[in-house]
Design an enzyme around this catalytic site. Sequence first.
Site, PDB file in Angstrom:
ATOM      1  NE  ARG A 255      -3.369  -0.030   2.772  1.00  9.81           N
ATOM      2  CZ  ARG A 255      -4.564   0.006   2.220  1.00  9.81           C
ATOM      3  NH1 ARG A 255      -4.984   1.102   1.614  1.00  9.81           N
ATOM      4  NH2 ARG A 255      -5.345  -1.041   2.250  1.00  9.81           N
TER       5      ARG A 255
ATOM      6  CG  LEU B 129      -4.764   8.195   1.612  1.00 13.87           C
ATOM      7  CD1 LEU B 129      -5.071   9.681   1.576  1.00 13.87           C
ATOM      8  CD2 LEU B 129      -4.214   7.722   0.273  1.00 13.87           C
TER       9      LEU B 129
ATOM     10  CG  ASN C 181     -12.074  12.751   2.727  1.00  8.05           C
ATOM     11  OD1 ASN C 181     -12.339  12.461   1.552  1.00  8.05           O
ATOM     12  ND2 ASN C 181     -12.545  12.044   3.754  1.00  8.05           N
TER      13      ASN C 181
ATOM     14  CG  HIS D  29     -16.763  11.202   5.907  1.00 10.05           C
ATOM     15  ND1 HIS D  29     -16.438   9.955   5.406  1.00 10.05           N
ATOM     16  CD2 HIS D  29     -17.526  10.973   7.007  1.00 10.05           C
ATOM     17  CE1 HIS D  29     -16.975   9.020   6.182  1.00 10.05           C
ATOM     18  NE2 HIS D  29     -17.636   9.604   7.150  1.00 10.05           N
TER      19      HIS D  29
ATOM     20  CB  SER E 182     -17.466  16.511   7.809  1.00  8.50           C
ATOM     21  OG  SER E 182     -18.462  16.234   8.772  1.00  8.50           O
TER      22      SER E 182
ATOM     23  CG  LEU F 163     -11.067   5.914   7.434  1.00  8.97           C
ATOM     24  CD1 LEU F 163     -10.653   6.169   5.992  1.00  8.97           C
ATOM     25  CD2 LEU F 163     -11.724   4.549   7.582  1.00  8.97           C
ATOM     26  CG  ASP F 164     -13.408   9.114   6.895  1.00  5.34           C
ATOM     27  OD1 ASP F 164     -12.949   9.694   5.903  1.00  5.34           O
ATOM     28  OD2 ASP F 164     -14.035   8.036   6.833  1.00  5.34           O
TER      29      ASP F 164
ATOM     30  CD  GLU G  51     -21.264  14.380  -0.021  1.00  2.59           C
ATOM     31  OE1 GLU G  51     -20.238  14.231  -0.695  1.00  2.59           O
ATOM     32  OE2 GLU G  51     -21.941  13.423   0.386  1.00  2.59           O
TER      33      GLU G  51
HETATM   34  C1  GRF Z   1     -19.374  11.377  -1.585  1.00  2.00           C
HETATM   35  O1  GRF Z   1     -20.541  11.072  -0.892  1.00  2.00           O
HETATM   36  C2  GRF Z   1     -18.255  11.739  -0.651  1.00  2.00           C
HETATM   37  O2  GRF Z   1     -18.707  12.400   0.497  1.00  2.00           O
HETATM   38  C3  GRF Z   1     -17.709  10.389  -0.267  1.00  2.00           C
HETATM   39  O3  GRF Z   1     -17.776   9.623  -1.447  1.00  2.00           O
HETATM   40  C4  GRF Z   1     -18.807  10.134  -2.283  1.00  2.00           C
HETATM   41  C5  GRF Z   1     -18.155  10.477  -3.577  1.00  2.00           C
HETATM   42  O4  GRF Z   1     -19.100  10.865  -4.548  1.00  2.00           O
HETATM   43  N1  GRF Z   1     -16.383  10.497   0.289  1.00  2.00           N
HETATM   44  P1  GRF Z   1     -18.619  11.464  -5.933  1.00  2.00           P
HETATM   45  O5  GRF Z   1     -17.635  10.451  -6.532  1.00  2.00           O
HETATM   46  O6  GRF Z   1     -17.949  12.779  -5.670  1.00  2.00           O
HETATM   47  O7  GRF Z   1     -19.841  11.589  -6.765  1.00  2.00           O
END
Ligand code: GRF
Length: 223
Positions: free
Chosen positions: A70, A98, A112, A114, A141, A149-150, A179
Site C-alpha cells: 500500500r 492512506l 476530504n 465525507h 463534513s 481514517l476520516d 456536499e
Molecule cells: C461522496 O458522498 C463523498 O462524500 C464520499 O464519497 C462520495 C463520492 O461521490 N467520500 P462522488 O464520486 O464525488 O460523486
Amino acid sequence: MTEHKPLPIAVLASGRGSNLEALMHACNTGQLPLEFRLVASDHAEAAALRRAESAAIPTVALDPSGYRTRRDFDLDLFARVAASGAELVVLAGFMRILDAEAIAPWTGRMINVHPSLLPRYRGLHTHRRALEAGDHEHGASVHFVSAELDGGPVIAQAHIDVRADDTETTLAARLLPFEHRLLPAVVKLIAEERLGLHDAVVTLDTIPLEQPLRLVDQALQRA
Ligand code: GRF
C-alpha cells in the site's frame, strides 16, 4: 471574478466524480479560482476520470494490484501529485486508506469530503448508520486529512434533517447537493488563503475555529 491567483489542485477520486464536477463547475462559472493540475484514480474506469478528460484535465489511473505494498502505491501516487505542481489535494470519494508517511508532506494541504457529521460515522455506510442510530440530523463534513481514517480536523459541515420516511438511498441523494456546495466553499477559503492548520487546530483569518464552520444557504458561517 476574484483577484486571487488560481490555486493549483489535484483531485483524487475512485468513482462517480460528482464532487469533482462541482469543483469544475464552480471554477468554470468564475466562483472559484482553480487550476486543475491532475485528477488521479485507483480505478481506470472511474467516471471521475472521464469527467476530467472531457475538460482536458490531465489524468492518471494507478492500479493498486501493480504495487508490492500500500505504501509503494501511495508514494507513487503522491510523487505524481507533487510533480503536477498541485498545492492542494482534494479527496473526493477516494476510497483508500492512506499511508501516514506518504501523506505527511501534505499535512494542512489535503482535504476530504465525507458524508457524515464527523466525528460520527467515520468510514463506510454513513447514511445507513445514521438511520440505524435514529439520528434526527445528518450531514457532510470537509476535513483536513490525517493518517487516521476520516479523523483529521474538521473544517466545515452541512446539516440536513432526517425525515421519518428516509431510506439510505433518499438520505444519500438529499445530502449530495449539500456536499456539492460545501466542498467548493471550503476550497474557496483555501484559495483565498483564509484557512490554516496549526498544531491540528483549524484557523479562519488566523482565528481558531472552536466548532466547524456551518454551511447556511451557500455560505460558510462560524458556528
Ligand atoms: C461522496 O458522498 C463523498 O462524500 C464520499 O464519497 C462520495 C463520492 O461521490 N467520500 P462522488 O464520486 O464525488 O460523486
